[in-house]
Design a protein around this motif. Structure first.
Motif, PDB file in Angstrom:
ATOM      1  N   LYS A 463      -0.267  -2.063  -2.560  1.00 33.78           N
ATOM      2  CA  LYS A 463       0.448  -1.975  -1.291  1.00 33.78           C
ATOM      3  C   LYS A 463       0.123  -3.218  -0.484  1.00 33.78           C
ATOM      4  O   LYS A 463      -1.033  -3.451  -0.110  1.00 33.78           O
ATOM      5  N   THR A 464       1.133  -4.064  -0.269  1.00 34.43           N
ATOM      6  CA  THR A 464       0.902  -5.290   0.480  1.00 34.43           C
ATOM      7  C   THR A 464       0.681  -4.964   1.953  1.00 34.43           C
ATOM      8  O   THR A 464       0.962  -3.842   2.414  1.00 34.43           O
ATOM      9  N   SER A 465       0.176  -5.936   2.697  1.00 29.70           N
ATOM     10  CA  SER A 465      -0.061  -5.708   4.132  1.00 29.70           C
ATOM     11  C   SER A 465       1.238  -5.462   4.885  1.00 29.70           C
ATOM     12  O   SER A 465       1.231  -4.927   5.988  1.00 29.70           O
ATOM     13  N   GLY A 466       2.357  -5.838   4.255  1.00 26.42           N
ATOM     14  CA  GLY A 466       3.656  -5.570   4.862  1.00 26.42           C
ATOM     15  C   GLY A 466       4.198  -4.192   4.549  1.00 26.42           C
ATOM     16  O   GLY A 466       5.314  -3.849   4.953  1.00 26.42           O
ATOM     17  N   GLY A 467       3.419  -3.382   3.789  1.00 25.62           N
ATOM     18  CA  GLY A 467       3.813  -2.006   3.502  1.00 25.62           C
ATOM     19  C   GLY A 467       4.649  -1.840   2.256  1.00 25.62           C
ATOM     20  O   GLY A 467       5.100  -0.730   1.953  1.00 25.62           O
ATOM     21  N   LYS A 468       4.868  -2.911   1.491  1.00 25.35           N
ATOM     22  CA  LYS A 468       5.651  -2.827   0.265  1.00 25.35           C
ATOM     23  C   LYS A 468       4.760  -2.417  -0.915  1.00 25.35           C
ATOM     24  O   LYS A 468       3.637  -2.904  -1.057  1.00 25.35           O
ATOM     25  N   ARG A 495      -2.976  -7.356   0.826  1.00 25.00           N
ATOM     26  CA  ARG A 495      -2.763  -8.762   1.171  1.00 25.00           C
ATOM     27  C   ARG A 495      -1.298  -8.999   1.556  1.00 25.00           C
ATOM     28  O   ARG A 495      -0.436  -8.143   1.364  1.00 25.00           O
ATOM     29  N   LYS A 496      -1.023 -10.208   2.047  1.00 29.80           N
ATOM     30  CA  LYS A 496       0.344 -10.542   2.456  1.00 29.80           C
ATOM     31  C   LYS A 496       1.283 -10.626   1.265  1.00 29.80           C
ATOM     32  O   LYS A 496       2.484 -10.380   1.391  1.00 29.80           O
ATOM     33  N   PHE A 497       0.747 -11.022   0.103  1.00 30.05           N
ATOM     34  CA  PHE A 497       1.579 -11.203  -1.089  1.00 30.05           C
ATOM     35  C   PHE A 497       0.738 -10.941  -2.331  1.00 30.05           C
ATOM     36  O   PHE A 497      -0.494 -10.857  -2.266  1.00 30.05           O
ATOM     37  N   PHE A 550       9.136  -9.704  -2.605  1.00 29.30           N
ATOM     38  CA  PHE A 550       7.835  -9.098  -2.292  1.00 29.30           C
ATOM     39  C   PHE A 550       7.049  -8.770  -3.560  1.00 29.30           C
ATOM     40  O   PHE A 550       5.828  -8.617  -3.515  1.00 29.30           O
ATOM     41  N   TYR A 593      -5.872 -16.579  -0.689  1.00 28.99           N
ATOM     42  CA  TYR A 593      -5.374 -16.145   0.617  1.00 28.99           C
ATOM     43  C   TYR A 593      -5.986 -16.922   1.777  1.00 28.99           C
ATOM     44  O   TYR A 593      -5.804 -16.550   2.934  1.00 28.99           O
TER      45      TYR A 593
END
Length: 606
Positions: A463-468, A495-497, A550, A593
């Motif tokens: 689960k990325t930090s963007g919720g994906k 993480r972001k990606f 993503f 990162y």
């Protein structure tokens, strides 16, 4: 929850039974046939006599029905004979991976309460002695290699001699005391995460799974197989039971020698994990020069053919001619490399990349992918020659029900579901509901006609930090079909990606390096070469071009050393231990990162 899928009737269609009854039936009705091959071969009748002696020897050594006995050994015929002896004596055996260190052996011996251990050789004997020093009770030891016995350790043949005069009728009567619900074995999970748990399996758990898979897989008297996955894992063990009761001759081997063993033994049926198929695939694609161009052309022809084979559609005229040429020049040689008379492979233990499966199908080699866990004895689903769909693990086996929970988790109900985790009642209740549904921890999808597709492990989802949410296994399988990539692990939870750790296929990379005038002997130096990095960047991102933004890894870590059992990154069944990998390469992952690396794509292991 979605509707239950069960295409083969309800659980009552699979008879309750015991491993004892299956053993006695096989050894009585096909006594003259070869049961085990290799350096020490045995007919079914000879196996029955050895097991009679072994069961009596256990009793005369003070091992009573219901006691625990461990087996710490590589695959060999004595492993099977000791196992059958325990089964027929009513003794609960506990297999231990031969690759485990003494500390983990000690943990299992203490947790299960084993009073005797069968070991293979001097190395395993030393390990048990070290482990036993940490126990609060003595442990008897029996050594398969007689030369390693002494100093309190009994040789296998001397142990069997204790039961020489045991009457055959008494042996059968005692063995038949087994009931379907009796505990027969405790298999400790290999521990991809957390502490190993003792999976308690009953006679009926395993016997029902044998019946169910025997209905679907064509194994018969005269078949030949190679047993090389660890017998400590439930997959090879249950499959060997299936082969044994079907009249298939089993020869024991090692994953390290499987390529040579297949050529020599010429098996007709074989079970493996995806790692073997990945290695064969990479070996074929490693060809260079004119041969490499021929292999690449043949692989393309095979892929087009495989797509039509899946649909059971006829070949167009031109493809038929091309395929005949590719078969004669390339595919026939591949089939000979695996023995030349294989009816099919079975793949389990982890997901097999669809493109690799399709490559083998195009080469005239069928891989029947299946699914299951230690907790399900293990098979719940499997493709068959009649019902076959690449990218899935097939339909449920007879007597088994499959559901998909609201969160996508696969749920299983059937006679093969374990009794529970030894000494862990609360953890057992967490995974087995009151109505019998077992929560697998895997995420999957069911087609309208019942084929199950595994998406990933629930705990492995990123689960990325963007919720994906990202399913790493699918991305890794995309990469592993590339000729320049051997192993891959996607990281990036929280993480972001996402990023990916990649172990290149160094044989193929070395051939490329030689053609480029580069020295491929020093792996780390080769990975530092800009031209090499450009090649790998192009190959990696080329395979990932159809992913969503993503999902696509932004950073690549190139590793000069593979993930192995020895460095702790793989389980004995060749599955990646993600927590170990992320710990081993924590500094590299952290560097992905950092703000100062924002423009950098490639990172190298130190």
């Amino acid at each position: 929850m979605s509707d239950t899928v069960n295409f083969f009737g309800n659980p009552t269609n699979i008879p309750e039974g015991t491993l004892v009854n299956l053993f006695l039936l096989a050894t009585e009705h096909i006594a003259p046939e070869a049961a085990y091959g290799g350096a020490r071969s045995f007919t079914y009748g000879q196996v029955r006599d050895e097991v009679r002696r072994g069961a009596a020897a256990l009793a005369r050594s003070g091992i009573a029905r219901g006691d625990r006995v461990a087996i710490l050994s590589e695959n060999r015929v004595e492993w099977a004979l000791a196992d059958w002896s325990c089964i027929c004596a009513g003794v609960i055996d506990v297999p231990i991976y031969s690759t485990l260190p003494a500390a983990q052996v000690a943990y299992i011996l203490k947790d299960c309460g084993a009073s005797l251990v069968f070991v293979s050789d001097a190395e395993q004997l030393a390990k048990v002695r070290e482990a036993a020093a940490n126990l609060d009770r003595p442990v008897d030891i029996v050594v398969f290699d007689g030369s390693a016995s002494g100093d309190g350790a009994v040789a296998w043949e001397d142990f069997l001699a204790r039961g020489d005069d045991a009457p055959a009728d008494d042996f059968v009567a005692e063995a038949r005391r087994a009931q379907p619900g009796d505990l027969v074995t405790m298999i400790y999970t290999s521990g991809t995460t957390g502490t190993p748990k003792g999976v308690m399996l009953t006679h009926n758990n395993l016997a029902s799974n044998i019946w169910a898979t025997r209905i679907l897989l064509r194994v018969e008297l005269g078949d030949v197989s190679l047993s090389f996955l660890p017998l400590s894992h439930v997959l090879q063990r249950m499959v060997d039971y299936l082969f044994f009761v079907s009249g298939c001759t089993i020869t024991h081997g090692s994953i390290d020698t499987v390529a040579a063993d297949m050529k020599r033994l010429r098996p007709t049926v074989l079970v493996s994990v995806p790692r073997l198929y990945e290695k064969v695939y990479q070996t074929v694609l490693d060809a260079d020069g004119v041969k490499g161009k021929l292999v690449a052309w043949a692989a393309g022809v095979g892929r087009r053919a495989a797509l039509l084979m899946e649909e059971r559609a006829p070949f167009p005229f031109l493809l038929k001619i091309q395929y005949a040429i590719a078969d004669r020049l390339v595919f026939a040689k591949l089939r000979m490399a695996v023995g030349g008379r294989l009816k099919y492979f079975v793949s389990g233990g982890a997901a097999l990349a669809p493109e690799i499966n399709r490559f083998f199908l195009g080469a005239g080699i069928t891989i029947l992918e299946g699914y299951g866990l230690s907790e399900t004895s293990p098979v719940t689903n499997v493709n068959t020659l009649e019902h076959f769909r690449i990218g899935t693990v097939g339909r449920p086996v007879p007597g088994t029900e499959v559901r998909i929970a609201d969160d996508g988790e696969i749920l299983i109900r059937g006679p093969q579901v374990m009794k529970g985790y030894y000494g862990l009642e609360e953890m057992t209740r967490e995974v087995i509901a009151d109505d019998g549904w077992f929560s697998t921890g895997d995420i999957g999808e069911l087609s309208s006609d019942g084929f199950l597709r595994i998406t990933d492990r629930k705990k492995d989802l990123i689960k990325t930090s963007g919720g994906k949410y990202v399913a790493p296994q699918a991305i890794e399988n995309l990469l592993k079909k590339n000729a320049y990539i051997d192993q891959a692990v996607v990281v990036g939870d929280g993480r972001k990606f996402c990023s990916v750790l990649v172990v290149p296929a160094f044989e193929r990379l070395g051939s490329w390096a030689a053609a480029e005038g580069l020295d491929g002997a020093d792996r780390a130096a080769l990975l530092a070469e800009p031209r090499c990095q450009d090649l790998l960047r192009e190959e990696i991102f080329g395979e990932l071009r159809d992913l969503a933004r993503f999902e696509t890894p932004k950073k690549i870590g190139l590793l000069s050393e593979p993930f192995t059992v020895e460095n702790g990154a793989l389980t004995p069944t060749q599955k990646v231990k993600r927590p170990v990998v992320t710990r081993l390469y924590a500094d590299m992952i952290e560097s992905f990162y950092r703000a100062e690396s924002v423009e950098q794509t490639m990172f190298l292991s130190s």
